[in-house]
Motif scaffolding. Structure first.
Motif, PDB file in Angstrom:
ATOM      1  N   ARG A   1       0.836  -1.206   0.000  1.00  0.00           N
ATOM      2  CA  ARG A   1       0.000   0.000   0.000  1.00  0.00           C
ATOM      3  C   ARG A   1       0.873   1.259   0.000  1.00  0.00           C
ATOM      4  O   ARG A   1       0.591   2.228  -0.715  1.00  0.00           O
ATOM      5  N   ALA A   2       1.954   1.256   0.766  1.00  0.00           N
ATOM      6  CA  ALA A   2       2.855   2.407   0.785  1.00  0.00           C
ATOM      7  C   ALA A   2       3.492   2.632  -0.580  1.00  0.00           C
ATOM      8  O   ALA A   2       3.586   3.758  -1.066  1.00  0.00           O
ATOM      9  N   ALA A   3       3.938   1.544  -1.217  1.00  0.00           N
ATOM     10  CA  ALA A   3       4.543   1.665  -2.542  1.00  0.00           C
ATOM     11  C   ALA A   3       3.550   2.212  -3.559  1.00  0.00           C
ATOM     12  O   ALA A   3       3.902   3.028  -4.420  1.00  0.00           O
ATOM     13  N   GLN A   4       2.294   1.784  -3.455  1.00  0.00           N
ATOM     14  CA  GLN A   4       1.259   2.277  -4.364  1.00  0.00           C
ATOM     15  C   GLN A   4       1.030   3.778  -4.200  1.00  0.00           C
ATOM     16  O   GLN A   4       0.728   4.482  -5.167  1.00  0.00           O
ATOM     17  N   GLU A   5       1.159   4.268  -2.978  1.00  0.00           N
ATOM     18  CA  GLU A   5       0.853   5.668  -2.698  1.00  0.00           C
ATOM     19  C   GLU A   5       2.051   6.593  -2.888  1.00  0.00           C
ATOM     20  O   GLU A   5       1.875   7.782  -3.160  1.00  0.00           O
ATOM     21  N   ILE A   6       3.266   6.054  -2.748  1.00  0.00           N
ATOM     22  CA  ILE A   6       4.452   6.907  -2.796  1.00  0.00           C
ATOM     23  C   ILE A   6       5.076   6.976  -4.180  1.00  0.00           C
ATOM     24  O   ILE A   6       5.279   8.073  -4.735  1.00  0.00           O
ATOM     25  N   PHE A   7       5.415   5.829  -4.760  1.00  0.00           N
ATOM     26  CA  PHE A   7       6.332   5.833  -5.891  1.00  0.00           C
ATOM     27  C   PHE A   7       5.771   6.394  -7.195  1.00  0.00           C
ATOM     28  O   PHE A   7       6.549   6.931  -7.996  1.00  0.00           O
ATOM     29  N   PRO A   8       4.463   6.338  -7.461  1.00  0.00           N
ATOM     30  CA  PRO A   8       3.986   7.023  -8.664  1.00  0.00           C
ATOM     31  C   PRO A   8       4.222   8.532  -8.623  1.00  0.00           C
ATOM     32  O   PRO A   8       4.255   9.183  -9.671  1.00  0.00           O
ATOM     33  N   TYR A   9       4.423   9.098  -7.436  1.00  0.00           N
ATOM     34  CA  TYR A   9       4.576  10.542  -7.285  1.00  0.00           C
ATOM     35  C   TYR A   9       6.015  10.959  -7.013  1.00  0.00           C
ATOM     36  O   TYR A   9       6.291  12.126  -6.746  1.00  0.00           O
ATOM     37  N   GLN A  10       6.941  10.027  -7.069  1.00  0.00           N
ATOM     38  CA  GLN A  10       8.354  10.349  -6.895  1.00  0.00           C
ATOM     39  C   GLN A  10       8.898  10.981  -8.167  1.00  0.00           C
ATOM     40  O   GLN A  10       8.730  10.456  -9.262  1.00  0.00           O
ATOM     41  N   HIS A  11       9.570  12.129  -8.022  1.00  0.00           N
ATOM     42  CA  HIS A  11      10.146  12.817  -9.171  1.00  0.00           C
ATOM     43  C   HIS A  11      11.661  12.697  -9.248  1.00  0.00           C
ATOM     44  O   HIS A  11      12.224  12.590 -10.331  1.00  0.00           O
ATOM     45  N   LEU A  12      12.341  12.763  -8.101  1.00  0.00           N
ATOM     46  CA  LEU A  12      13.799  12.790  -8.099  1.00  0.00           C
ATOM     47  C   LEU A  12      14.370  11.402  -8.375  1.00  0.00           C
ATOM     48  O   LEU A  12      13.906  10.407  -7.807  1.00  0.00           O
ATOM     49  N   SER A  13      15.385  11.350  -9.225  1.00  0.00           N
ATOM     50  CA  SER A  13      16.034  10.077  -9.531  1.00  0.00           C
ATOM     51  C   SER A  13      17.484  10.060  -9.069  1.00  0.00           C
ATOM     52  O   SER A  13      18.183   9.071  -9.239  1.00  0.00           O
ATOM     53  N   THR A  14      17.927  11.161  -8.449  1.00  0.00           N
ATOM     54  CA  THR A  14      19.307  11.279  -7.997  1.00  0.00           C
ATOM     55  C   THR A  14      19.454  10.725  -6.582  1.00  0.00           C
ATOM     56  O   THR A  14      18.512  10.176  -6.006  1.00  0.00           O
ATOM     57  N   TRP A  15      20.645  10.891  -5.987  1.00  0.00           N
ATOM     58  CA  TRP A  15      20.959  10.287  -4.696  1.00  0.00           C
ATOM     59  C   TRP A  15      19.994  10.698  -3.592  1.00  0.00           C
ATOM     60  O   TRP A  15      19.768   9.945  -2.643  1.00  0.00           O
ATOM     61  N   ILE A  16      19.407  11.887  -3.687  1.00  0.00           N
ATOM     62  CA  ILE A  16      18.595  12.414  -2.592  1.00  0.00           C
ATOM     63  C   ILE A  16      17.144  11.949  -2.682  1.00  0.00           C
ATOM     64  O   ILE A  16      16.286  12.410  -1.930  1.00  0.00           O
ATOM     65  N   PHE A  17      16.847  11.015  -3.581  1.00  0.00           N
ATOM     66  CA  PHE A  17      15.459  10.566  -3.746  1.00  0.00           C
ATOM     67  C   PHE A  17      14.880  10.012  -2.447  1.00  0.00           C
ATOM     68  O   PHE A  17      13.674  10.072  -2.226  1.00  0.00           O
ATOM     69  N   ASP A  18      15.740   9.448  -1.575  1.00  0.00           N
ATOM     70  CA  ASP A  18      15.252   8.894  -0.306  1.00  0.00           C
ATOM     71  C   ASP A  18      14.493   9.946   0.493  1.00  0.00           C
ATOM     72  O   ASP A  18      13.493   9.639   1.144  1.00  0.00           O
ATOM     73  N   VAL A  19      14.989  11.189   0.460  1.00  0.00           N
ATOM     74  CA  VAL A  19      14.346  12.269   1.210  1.00  0.00           C
ATOM     75  C   VAL A  19      12.962  12.545   0.648  1.00  0.00           C
ATOM     76  O   VAL A  19      11.996  12.743   1.397  1.00  0.00           O
ATOM     77  N   GLU A  20      12.839  12.558  -0.663  1.00  0.00           N
ATOM     78  CA  GLU A  20      11.521  12.774  -1.264  1.00  0.00           C
ATOM     79  C   GLU A  20      10.560  11.666  -0.856  1.00  0.00           C
ATOM     80  O   GLU A  20       9.402  11.931  -0.503  1.00  0.00           O
ATOM     81  N   VAL A  21      11.031  10.419  -0.883  1.00  0.00           N
ATOM     82  CA  VAL A  21      10.185   9.287  -0.505  1.00  0.00           C
ATOM     83  C   VAL A  21       9.696   9.447   0.937  1.00  0.00           C
ATOM     84  O   VAL A  21       8.505   9.248   1.237  1.00  0.00           O
ATOM     85  N   LEU A  22      10.578   9.847   1.842  1.00  0.00           N
ATOM     86  CA  LEU A  22      10.198  10.001   3.252  1.00  0.00           C
ATOM     87  C   LEU A  22       9.305  11.215   3.469  1.00  0.00           C
ATOM     88  O   LEU A  22       8.410  11.187   4.322  1.00  0.00           O
ATOM     89  N   LEU A  23       9.516  12.278   2.690  1.00  0.00           N
ATOM     90  CA  LEU A  23       8.629  13.435   2.785  1.00  0.00           C
ATOM     91  C   LEU A  23       7.224  13.086   2.290  1.00  0.00           C
ATOM     92  O   LEU A  23       6.225  13.530   2.865  1.00  0.00           O
ATOM     93  N   LEU A  24       7.162  12.287   1.225  1.00  0.00           N
ATOM     94  CA  LEU A  24       5.853  11.852   0.725  1.00  0.00           C
ATOM     95  C   LEU A  24       5.142  10.998   1.775  1.00  0.00           C
ATOM     96  O   LEU A  24       3.936  11.145   2.003  1.00  0.00           O
TER      97      LEU A  24
END
Length: 328
Positions: free
Chosen positions: A244-267
């Protein structure tokens, strides 16, 4: 010049500055990466020349765990990581037959034959030949893009991202699994983060270069400012998600660089998901693709882009599984 003209000039300058800043933000903000036809397929060690269509994260889960391994030119480090990963997964499946799994290697445009090596390595594990899937991205998009691609096409009830260098002890998956059982007993949207924060004063971190440690502390300060200060280690490449978390987070992830983890946690924070942080064992592995100074500047720029887009509402998330945002 009277006060009215001064005020008008100041407002005009402010408007021009804001307009320029917004234009730069738009130009620097990455678009969501659309997969190419070949990237929507996978191969297996049993049938390495046959391409099969990838499933979607929005399909029902068919295995208990998906291990997503982003890999870019990892022929040197992948064999050791593969050995420890498969050994643990097979031991768990023997002890608990219901613990089914798949390993999804996402080759991020490698030029050293990483994908072919992964398929070859899979032949060493007869019981797992159909549980190992290899996807090849046509060009290098960055670790975050490779993780996102794997997450959007995993079959697992839970999905683990694990770095190809094997720096995290794979057996610590069980610590993350137990924590997930506690914070999400009904498999609601939740995230468990492997953490190296407890190692800060140990040799594992102290022996790293002075520059790398200075940049690490600087990054932590900035992370508190952008809203993820509640997580002590955002960058560890060992994170577990419910489907469920993957369904809600990853379609909206934009960053593909090293800092993507921060975007995932902010989402996850925006979506009010529970997030647990669990101490794991970790050791430095040579061959890192991280260029400390240049990539740190890139991380800083991407953090500013991320925060600005979220504050301005340009990047949005929607609670609930994003069935209207299927990818691939």
């Amino acid at each position: 010049m009277d006060n009215a003209n001064i005020a008008y000039s100041a407002l005009a300058l402010l408007a021009a500055t804001l307009g320029t800043a917004y234009t730069v933000l738009v130009l620097w903000s990455p678009e969501t990466i659309a997969p190419k036809p070949s990237e929507k397929t996978y191969r297996t060690p049993r049938r390495p020349t046959t391409r099969h269509p990838l499933p979607s994260i929005h399909d029902p889960a068919t295995v208990d765990l998906t291990v997503v391994i982003p890999a870019y030119n990892e022929t040197e480090r992948l064999p050791s990581m593969f050995a420890t990963t498969i050994a643990h997964l097979e031991a768990q499946r023997t002890a608990t037959p219901s613990r089914t799994y798949e390993v999804l290697v996402v080759d991020d445009g490698s030029t050293d034959g990483t994908a072919e090596l992964a398929l070859k390595l899979g032949l060493d594990y007869p019981a797992s030949k159909d549980d190992i899937r290899v996807v090849v991205l046509e060009k290098n998009v960055g670790k975050g893009g490779a993780v996102r691609h794997g997450m959007l096409h995993g079959r697992g009830r839970r999905l683990l991202m694990a770095d190809a260098d094997g720096a995290s002890r794979f057996e610590d998956l069980e610590l993350l699994w137990k924590a997930m059982d506690e914070i999400s007993p009904k498999e609601e949207a939740a995230v468990v983060v492997g953490s190296r924060a407890h190692l800060v004063k140990t040799e594992a971190v102290v022996k790293r270069s002075v520059l790398r440690n200075i940049l690490m502390y600087g990054l932590h300060t900035i992370l508190r400012m952008v809203g993820v200060g509640h997580i002590r280690d955002t960058q560890c490449g060992f994170k577990l998600f419910t489907r469920r978390a993957a369904q809600e987070i990853f379609p909206y992830q934009h960053l593909s660089t090293w800092i993507f983890d921060v975007e995932v946690l902010l989402l996850a924070k925006q979506l009010r998901m529970p997030v647990a942080e669990v101490a794991i064992e970790w050791h430095e592995v040579s061959g890192s693709k991280l260029h400390v100074f240049a990539d740190s500047l890139q991380m800083l720029r991407d953090l500013l882009i991320l925060r600005a887009n979220l504050l301005l509402g340009r990047w949005k998330v929607h609670p609930g599984p994003s069935k209207g945002c299927r990818v691939g």
